[in-house]
Design a protein around this motif. Structure first.
Motif, mmCIF file in Angstrom:
data_model
loop_
_atom_site.group_PDB
_atom_site.id
_atom_site.type_symbol
_atom_site.label_atom_id
_atom_site.label_comp_id
_atom_site.label_asym_id
_atom_site.label_seq_id
_atom_site.Cartn_x
_atom_site.Cartn_y
_atom_site.Cartn_z
ATOM 1 N N VAL A 201 41.850 40.539 34.848
ATOM 2 C CA VAL A 201 40.662 39.731 34.605
ATOM 3 C C VAL A 201 39.518 40.240 35.472
ATOM 4 O O VAL A 201 39.671 40.403 36.693
ATOM 5 C CB VAL A 201 40.918 38.242 34.914
ATOM 6 N N CYS A 202 38.373 40.489 34.855
ATOM 7 C CA CYS A 202 37.151 40.816 35.590
ATOM 8 C C CYS A 202 36.532 39.510 36.091
ATOM 9 O O CYS A 202 35.863 38.796 35.332
ATOM 10 C CB CYS A 202 36.160 41.547 34.690
ATOM 11 N N ASP A 203 36.771 39.201 37.345
ATOM 12 C CA ASP A 203 36.233 37.994 37.981
ATOM 13 C C ASP A 203 34.840 38.354 38.493
ATOM 14 O O ASP A 203 34.633 38.640 39.667
ATOM 15 C CB ASP A 203 37.170 37.570 39.108
ATOM 16 N N ARG A 204 33.865 38.299 37.587
ATOM 17 C CA ARG A 204 32.608 39.018 37.757
ATOM 18 C C ARG A 204 31.830 38.646 39.015
ATOM 19 O O ARG A 204 31.541 39.500 39.847
ATOM 20 C CB ARG A 204 31.726 38.833 36.519
ATOM 21 N N GLU A 205 31.493 37.395 39.160
ATOM 22 C CA GLU A 205 30.629 37.028 40.278
ATOM 23 C C GLU A 205 31.380 36.914 41.607
ATOM 24 O O GLU A 205 30.752 36.751 42.657
ATOM 25 C CB GLU A 205 29.869 35.739 39.969
ATOM 26 N N ASN A 206 32.706 37.038 41.564
ATOM 27 C CA ASN A 206 33.488 37.163 42.797
ATOM 28 C C ASN A 206 33.719 38.622 43.169
ATOM 29 O O ASN A 206 34.425 38.908 44.152
ATOM 30 C CB ASN A 206 34.822 36.441 42.670
ATOM 31 N N LEU A 209 38.769 42.283 40.623
ATOM 32 C CA LEU A 209 39.729 42.188 39.530
ATOM 33 C C LEU A 209 40.891 41.338 40.011
ATOM 34 O O LEU A 209 41.367 41.500 41.149
ATOM 35 C CB LEU A 209 40.250 43.561 39.118
ATOM 36 N N GLN A 210 41.377 40.458 39.148
ATOM 37 C CA GLN A 210 42.589 39.703 39.444
ATOM 38 C C GLN A 210 43.663 40.066 38.422
ATOM 39 O O GLN A 210 43.366 40.238 37.231
ATOM 40 C CB GLN A 210 42.336 38.197 39.419
ATOM 41 N N PHE A 211 44.894 40.179 38.890
ATOM 42 C CA PHE A 211 46.034 40.539 38.061
ATOM 43 C C PHE A 211 47.004 39.353 37.998
ATOM 44 O O PHE A 211 47.299 38.729 39.027
ATOM 45 C CB PHE A 211 46.766 41.753 38.636
ATOM 46 N N ILE A 221 44.869 41.104 43.833
ATOM 47 C CA ILE A 221 43.413 41.211 43.747
ATOM 48 C C ILE A 221 43.006 42.617 44.162
ATOM 49 O O ILE A 221 43.502 43.142 45.162
ATOM 50 C CB ILE A 221 42.711 40.181 44.657
ATOM 51 N N TRP A 222 42.115 43.246 43.393
ATOM 52 C CA TRP A 222 41.438 44.473 43.791
ATOM 53 C C TRP A 222 39.973 44.123 43.977
ATOM 54 O O TRP A 222 39.333 43.586 43.053
ATOM 55 C CB TRP A 222 41.561 45.557 42.723
ATOM 56 N N ASP A 223 39.421 44.420 45.142
ATOM 57 C CA ASP A 223 38.057 43.987 45.423
ATOM 58 C C ASP A 223 37.070 45.135 45.637
ATOM 59 O O ASP A 223 35.935 44.888 46.054
ATOM 60 C CB ASP A 223 38.023 43.027 46.612
ATOM 61 N N ASP A 224 37.451 46.367 45.331
ATOM 62 C CA ASP A 224 36.510 47.476 45.439
ATOM 63 C C ASP A 224 35.758 47.655 44.124
ATOM 64 O O ASP A 224 35.748 48.729 43.512
ATOM 65 C CB ASP A 224 37.237 48.761 45.827
#
Length: 342
Positions: A201-206, A209-211, A221-224
């Motif tokens: 999921v593209c958690d856009r304004e956060n 990416l969440q898996f 979570i990938w946050d780069d």
């Protein structure tokens, strides 16, 4: 172009759009490829689907008068799934544009407190006024299809949920709440399944990416990433992400309303399945409207040859904030990138 182990080159002036108002558009909100590598563009102003061959030659169009506001488009087993975020539905068509069926009811939305439903104009953050998550659509964004034809819908502008449907359209599960923790969302926008059919999921304004597994259990979570808008996965398991520009607001000095205290231009990133970056390009504040760079990357598609298509909402985003000349934005709506490292 790209910094990493895989390389792409831009195909200049790919889209050969016919002249005339009945073909014109000002944004490409979504893009998808069918089994014959034909390219389907879900366009705004006008709201329709435009179909091209892989060389950018126009073939045909459909959908005029059907859509309120174009958003995502996905093709699976030669069925075309189109999200309309203003009508809050997913419409399904065959490749020629013949309507098949629909998820949701036009303008029937869940009660999340979303500002536009109450007559307030949302800010750039879009779900600033989302007070709570709820089952049912509220300005849904994108859909992905599993191998068994189950459907997963990212319901992001007016909600903060992922909805899981059976192939018959029966709601099986929903998950997600408003917030910044694991399993919480601030505009769940793009969605895809990886090679193991985990949900990305593209958690856009956060800015992440969440898996999840297919039941909605949180994995990672990938946050780069920067404002991720769409995600696609290729046959090698590589994960492609489009990342939306976060513009600088004069005197703002914070991330309020989607602005930043410095310019953060759009880009595309490709991750290996383990999460390491294998390609990244764009992120050019000085030449964002040049071929190969990005104004407002919004959607992605891959064809069978490994070419990448990047759709942009450049007119709405770039000229809409008076950042870029309208003419430059109109010429910067869809780009094809050919992979050259193979």
């Amino acid at each position: 172009m790209s910094t990493g182990s895989i390389t792409f080159e831009v195909v200049p002036n790919w889209e050969k759009c016919p002249a005339g108002d009945e073909f014109s558009h000002e944004d490409v909100a979504g893009v998808a490829c069918d089994s014959r590598d034909r390219v389907f563009l879900h366009t705004r102003k006008g709201e329709r689907v435009m179909v091209y061959d892989s060389d950018g030659n126009f073939l045909y169009k459909w959908g005029d008068g059907v859509f309120n506001r174009a958003h995502g488009i996905t093709i699976h087993d030669d069925l075309v799934y189109c999200t309309d975020d203003q009508d809050s539905v997913v419409r399904v068509f065959d490749l020629e544009g013949n309507f098949q069926w629909m998820l949701g009811e036009p303008r029937k939305v869940s009660d999340t407190g979303y500002g536009s439903i109450k007559g307030r104009k949302p800010q750039i953050h879009h779900n600033e006024y989302v007070e709570r998550s709820a089952d049912g659509f509220n300005c849904c964004c994108n859909v992905c299809i599993a191998q068994n034809k189950d459907m997963f819908v990212a319901d992001g502008y007016g909600n903060a949920r992922i909805h899981h449907f059976s192939p018959k359209g029966e709601l099986l599960n929903s998950w997600g709440e408003v917030g910044t923790g694991p399993g919480e969302f601030h505009v769940p926008h793009g969605i895809a399944l990886d090679r193991q059919e985990n949900v990305i999921v593209c958690d856009r304004e956060n800015d992440r990416l969440q898996f999840f597994d297919r039941s909605g259990k949180f994995i990672a979570i990938w946050d780069d990433v920067l404002r991720p808008t769409d995600v696609v996965v290729d046959d090698e398991g590589l994960i492609y992400v489009s990342e939306l520009w976060r513009p600088m607001e004069a005197g703002q000095g914070s991330f309020t309303h989607g602005f930043a205290d410095r310019d953060l231009p759009g880009r595309v990133t490709v991750f290996a399945p383990q999460g390491n970056i294998v390609a990244r390009w764009g992120a050019d504040s000085n030449a964002r409207s040049a071929p190969g760079n990005f104004i407002a990357p919004h959607a992605l598609a891959l064809d069978s040859q490994g070419s990448l298509y990047v759709a942009e909402v450049s007119v709405s985003f770039g000229s809409g904030f008076n950042r870029i000349a309208r003419e430059a934005c109109i010429d910067h709506q869809i780009q094809k990138f050919r992979r050259v490292d193979r």
